[in-house]
Design a protein around this motif. Structure first.
Motif, PDB file in Angstrom:
ATOM      1  N   LEU A   1       8.029  10.979  -3.020  1.00  0.00           N
ATOM      2  CA  LEU A   1       7.263  12.220  -2.881  1.00  0.00           C
ATOM      3  C   LEU A   1       7.955  13.390  -3.560  1.00  0.00           C
ATOM      4  O   LEU A   1       7.351  14.457  -3.729  1.00  0.00           O
ATOM      5  CB  LEU A   1       7.024  12.529  -1.400  1.00  0.00           C
ATOM      6  N   VAL A   2       9.213  13.225  -3.918  1.00  0.00           N
ATOM      7  CA  VAL A   2       9.911  14.167  -4.786  1.00  0.00           C
ATOM      8  C   VAL A   2      10.409  13.395  -5.997  1.00  0.00           C
ATOM      9  O   VAL A   2      10.430  12.160  -5.986  1.00  0.00           O
ATOM     10  CB  VAL A   2      11.090  14.858  -4.043  1.00  0.00           C
ATOM     11  N   ASP A   3      10.812  14.113  -7.041  1.00  0.00           N
ATOM     12  CA  ASP A   3      11.196  13.439  -8.282  1.00  0.00           C
ATOM     13  C   ASP A   3      12.705  13.388  -8.487  1.00  0.00           C
ATOM     14  O   ASP A   3      13.184  13.315  -9.620  1.00  0.00           O
ATOM     15  CB  ASP A   3      10.527  14.098  -9.478  1.00  0.00           C
ATOM     16  N   PHE A   4      13.451  13.416  -7.394  1.00  0.00           N
ATOM     17  CA  PHE A   4      14.911  13.330  -7.476  1.00  0.00           C
ATOM     18  C   PHE A   4      15.425  12.449  -6.356  1.00  0.00           C
ATOM     19  O   PHE A   4      14.735  12.211  -5.355  1.00  0.00           O
ATOM     20  CB  PHE A   4      15.545  14.723  -7.386  1.00  0.00           C
ATOM     21  N   SER A   5      16.654  11.958  -6.519  1.00  0.00           N
ATOM     22  CA  SER A   5      17.295  11.126  -5.494  1.00  0.00           C
ATOM     23  C   SER A   5      18.439  11.898  -4.854  1.00  0.00           C
ATOM     24  O   SER A   5      18.904  12.912  -5.385  1.00  0.00           O
ATOM     25  CB  SER A   5      17.801   9.822  -6.109  1.00  0.00           C
ATOM     26  N   ILE A   6      18.888  11.407  -3.682  1.00  0.00           N
ATOM     27  CA  ILE A   6      19.895  12.116  -2.900  1.00  0.00           C
ATOM     28  C   ILE A   6      21.019  11.171  -2.487  1.00  0.00           C
ATOM     29  O   ILE A   6      20.766  10.085  -1.940  1.00  0.00           O
ATOM     30  CB  ILE A   6      19.274  12.742  -1.631  1.00  0.00           C
ATOM     31  N   PHE A   7      22.237  11.606  -2.739  1.00  0.00           N
ATOM     32  CA  PHE A   7      23.455  10.957  -2.229  1.00  0.00           C
ATOM     33  C   PHE A   7      23.969  11.861  -1.108  1.00  0.00           C
ATOM     34  O   PHE A   7      24.472  12.959  -1.380  1.00  0.00           O
ATOM     35  CB  PHE A   7      24.477  10.845  -3.360  1.00  0.00           C
ATOM     36  N   PRO A   8      23.859  11.442   0.161  1.00  0.00           N
ATOM     37  CA  PRO A   8      24.220  12.335   1.263  1.00  0.00           C
ATOM     38  C   PRO A   8      25.686  12.218   1.683  1.00  0.00           C
ATOM     39  O   PRO A   8      26.412  11.341   1.224  1.00  0.00           O
ATOM     40  CB  PRO A   8      23.309  11.834   2.391  1.00  0.00           C
ATOM     41  N   HIS A   9      26.091  13.110   2.571  1.00  0.00           N
ATOM     42  CA  HIS A   9      27.422  13.084   3.207  1.00  0.00           C
ATOM     43  C   HIS A   9      28.552  13.094   2.184  1.00  0.00           C
ATOM     44  O   HIS A   9      29.552  12.391   2.332  1.00  0.00           O
ATOM     45  CB  HIS A   9      27.557  11.871   4.128  1.00  0.00           C
ATOM     46  N   LEU A  10      28.375  13.888   1.139  1.00  0.00           N
ATOM     47  CA  LEU A  10      29.409  13.997   0.114  1.00  0.00           C
ATOM     48  C   LEU A  10      30.721  14.472   0.735  1.00  0.00           C
ATOM     49  O   LEU A  10      30.756  15.445   1.493  1.00  0.00           O
ATOM     50  CB  LEU A  10      28.954  14.976  -0.970  1.00  0.00           C
ATOM     51  N   ASP A  11      31.810  13.758   0.410  1.00  0.00           N
ATOM     52  CA  ASP A  11      33.164  14.111   0.873  1.00  0.00           C
ATOM     53  C   ASP A  11      33.272  14.174   2.396  1.00  0.00           C
ATOM     54  O   ASP A  11      34.078  14.941   2.937  1.00  0.00           O
ATOM     55  CB  ASP A  11      33.615  15.451   0.269  1.00  0.00           C
ATOM     56  N   TYR A  12      32.487  13.344   3.078  1.00  0.00           N
ATOM     57  CA  TYR A  12      32.566  13.326   4.542  1.00  0.00           C
ATOM     58  C   TYR A  12      33.938  12.799   4.971  1.00  0.00           C
ATOM     59  O   TYR A  12      34.406  11.792   4.452  1.00  0.00           O
ATOM     60  CB  TYR A  12      31.459  12.437   5.119  1.00  0.00           C
ATOM     61  N   PRO A  13      34.604  13.465   5.896  1.00  0.00           N
ATOM     62  CA  PRO A  13      35.966  13.066   6.275  1.00  0.00           C
ATOM     63  C   PRO A  13      36.049  11.603   6.715  1.00  0.00           C
ATOM     64  O   PRO A  13      35.302  11.154   7.580  1.00  0.00           O
ATOM     65  CB  PRO A  13      36.292  14.002   7.441  1.00  0.00           C
ATOM     66  N   GLY A  14      36.954  10.869   6.085  1.00  0.00           N
ATOM     67  CA  GLY A  14      37.183   9.473   6.458  1.00  0.00           C
ATOM     68  C   GLY A  14      36.247   8.485   5.809  1.00  0.00           C
ATOM     69  O   GLY A  14      36.419   7.271   5.993  1.00  0.00           O
ATOM     70  N   TRP A  15      35.267   8.944   5.036  1.00  0.00           N
ATOM     71  CA  TRP A  15      34.315   8.038   4.388  1.00  0.00           C
ATOM     72  C   TRP A  15      34.697   7.909   2.911  1.00  0.00           C
ATOM     73  O   TRP A  15      34.237   8.669   2.075  1.00  0.00           O
ATOM     74  CB  TRP A  15      32.887   8.555   4.531  1.00  0.00           C
ATOM     75  N   SER A  16      35.495   6.935   2.591  1.00  0.00           N
ATOM     76  CA  SER A  16      35.993   6.782   1.226  1.00  0.00           C
ATOM     77  C   SER A  16      34.889   6.424   0.245  1.00  0.00           C
ATOM     78  O   SER A  16      35.023   6.645  -0.965  1.00  0.00           O
ATOM     79  CB  SER A  16      37.097   5.711   1.189  1.00  0.00           C
ATOM     80  N   GLN A  17      33.784   5.876   0.739  1.00  0.00           N
ATOM     81  CA  GLN A  17      32.682   5.501  -0.136  1.00  0.00           C
ATOM     82  C   GLN A  17      31.775   6.678  -0.461  1.00  0.00           C
ATOM     83  O   GLN A  17      30.797   6.531  -1.205  1.00  0.00           O
ATOM     84  CB  GLN A  17      31.853   4.363   0.484  1.00  0.00           C
ATOM     85  N   ASN A  18      32.088   7.871   0.074  1.00  0.00           N
ATOM     86  CA  ASN A  18      31.228   9.032  -0.148  1.00  0.00           C
ATOM     87  C   ASN A  18      31.931  10.144  -0.934  1.00  0.00           C
ATOM     88  O   ASN A  18      31.625  11.320  -0.781  1.00  0.00           O
ATOM     89  CB  ASN A  18      30.714   9.583   1.188  1.00  0.00           C
ATOM     90  N   THR A  19      32.866   9.763  -1.768  1.00  0.00           N
ATOM     91  CA  THR A  19      33.572  10.730  -2.602  1.00  0.00           C
ATOM     92  C   THR A  19      32.684  11.158  -3.772  1.00  0.00           C
ATOM     93  O   THR A  19      31.677  10.512  -4.100  1.00  0.00           O
ATOM     94  CB  THR A  19      34.857  10.122  -3.157  1.00  0.00           C
ATOM     95  N   LEU A  20      33.090  12.224  -4.448  1.00  0.00           N
ATOM     96  CA  LEU A  20      32.359  12.675  -5.626  1.00  0.00           C
ATOM     97  C   LEU A  20      32.414  11.621  -6.727  1.00  0.00           C
ATOM     98  O   LEU A  20      31.428  11.405  -7.439  1.00  0.00           O
ATOM     99  CB  LEU A  20      32.941  14.000  -6.128  1.00  0.00           C
ATOM    100  N   GLU A  21      33.544  10.949  -6.853  1.00  0.00           N
ATOM    101  CA  GLU A  21      33.645   9.873  -7.843  1.00  0.00           C
ATOM    102  C   GLU A  21      32.629   8.765  -7.549  1.00  0.00           C
ATOM    103  O   GLU A  21      31.968   8.250  -8.452  1.00  0.00           O
ATOM    104  CB  GLU A  21      35.057   9.293  -7.850  1.00  0.00           C
ATOM    105  N   ALA A  22      32.490   8.406  -6.263  1.00  0.00           N
ATOM    106  CA  ALA A  22      31.502   7.393  -5.882  1.00  0.00           C
ATOM    107  C   ALA A  22      30.094   7.888  -6.170  1.00  0.00           C
ATOM    108  O   ALA A  22      29.226   7.114  -6.609  1.00  0.00           O
ATOM    109  CB  ALA A  22      31.659   7.046  -4.405  1.00  0.00           C
ATOM    110  N   ALA A  23      29.836   9.155  -5.920  1.00  0.00           N
ATOM    111  CA  ALA A  23      28.517   9.719  -6.191  1.00  0.00           C
ATOM    112  C   ALA A  23      28.196   9.676  -7.678  1.00  0.00           C
ATOM    113  O   ALA A  23      27.055   9.394  -8.077  1.00  0.00           O
ATOM    114  CB  ALA A  23      28.452  11.151  -5.673  1.00  0.00           C
ATOM    115  N   ARG A  24      29.171   9.937  -8.506  1.00  0.00           N
ATOM    116  CA  ARG A  24      28.944   9.898  -9.949  1.00  0.00           C
ATOM    117  C   ARG A  24      28.644   8.478 -10.417  1.00  0.00           C
ATOM    118  O   ARG A  24      27.782   8.266 -11.286  1.00  0.00           O
ATOM    119  CB  ARG A  24      30.154  10.472 -10.684  1.00  0.00           C
ATOM    120  N   ARG A  25      29.321   7.485  -9.852  1.00  0.00           N
ATOM    121  CA  ARG A  25      29.013   6.089 -10.192  1.00  0.00           C
ATOM    122  C   ARG A  25      27.599   5.744  -9.747  1.00  0.00           C
ATOM    123  O   ARG A  25      26.858   5.059 -10.462  1.00  0.00           O
ATOM    124  CB  ARG A  25      30.032   5.146  -9.536  1.00  0.00           C
ATOM    125  N   TRP A  26      27.235   6.180  -8.539  1.00  0.00           N
ATOM    126  CA  TRP A  26      25.877   5.960  -8.019  1.00  0.00           C
ATOM    127  C   TRP A  26      24.839   6.565  -8.953  1.00  0.00           C
ATOM    128  O   TRP A  26      23.828   5.935  -9.269  1.00  0.00           O
ATOM    129  CB  TRP A  26      25.796   6.566  -6.623  1.00  0.00           C
TER     130      TRP A  26
END
Length: 222
Positions: free
Chosen positions: A160-185
């Motif tokens: 319903l929108v034309d963009f995607s979302i990577f949530p919880h960026l840099d959430y404490p303790g979540w190594s899979q939610n770093t900016l580097e991970a977001a860029r790979r995503w």
């Protein structure tokens, strides 16, 4: 429908003011329906987490506990067992739908099976406040990184929108939610995408997209 797509809910004054602007009236004068369905598809969630979010024990004033005139619970998995003329008036009467996080594809499935997805176009004045998966379900793709219910399945959602979302960026303790991970995503997501932290929201009204943030976010374009 007016969309307030968040990572962590209404976490700061800027997001709260955006919500009030969408409602066109105070939160205390607005009726809400809370949708916890996405939690059932997320292995990290449980009956206890559903109760805590419904009772506003963990999010305090971030979603259910914002001070609504009234709050009801709309469980999408129950709707197929009910006549539409029973539950659709509940949705039409609500000023806002509060859609909790969990697993976006699971939520997508039950939005379609329940009939709620087909109903969205008629809810022009209703505000949709999504948290995490409750926001991602409105996008075209979530990315395979966020498939927890059916890991080998497709990752498309409502679009319903034309963009995607990577949530919880840099959430404490979540190594899979770093900016580097977001860029790979983002490299595997066609079109525009945003990585947003829990102090950020994306507002969509009449096709206009605005990032509202007191935190950190990044836009990706492909």
């Amino acid at each position: 429908m007016k969309l307030l797509l968040t990572s962590g809910g209404v976490t700061n004054d800027s997001i709260r003011e955006a919500l009030i602007g969408m409602l066109g009236k105070p939160i205390a004068d607005s009726d809400a329906l809370f949708i916890p369905t996405a939690q059932w598809g997320q292995p990290a969630c449980s009956p206890q987490t559903v109760w805590r979010s419904t009772a506003a024990r963990d999010d305090d004033d971030r979603l259910v506990g914002l001070g609504w005139k009234s709050v009801g619970v709309l469980e999408l998995t129950a709707l197929p067992s009910l006549a539409e003329e029973r539950w659709k008036p509940w949705v039409r009467a609500a000023d806002v739908l509060l859609v909790d996080g969990g697993e976006a594809r699971y939520l997508w499935t039950w939005m379609r099976q329940s009939g709620l997805a087909a109903m969205l176009p008629e809810l022009a004045d209703t505000v949709w406040v999504g948290v995490s998966a409750g926001s991602m379900v409105m996008t075209p793709r979530v990315g395979t990184e966020f498939l927890d219910w059916q890991p080998d399945g497709p990752d498309d959602t409502l679009g319903l929108v034309d963009f995607s979302i990577f949530p919880h960026l840099d959430y404490p303790g979540w190594s899979q939610n770093t900016l580097e991970a977001a860029r790979r995503w983002a490299e595997r997501i066609p079109g525009r995408a945003y990585a947003i932290d829990d102090q950020t929201a994306i507002a969509v009204v009449d096709g206009r997209v605005e990032v509202i943030s007191e935190g950190h976010w990044e836009q990706f374009d492909r």
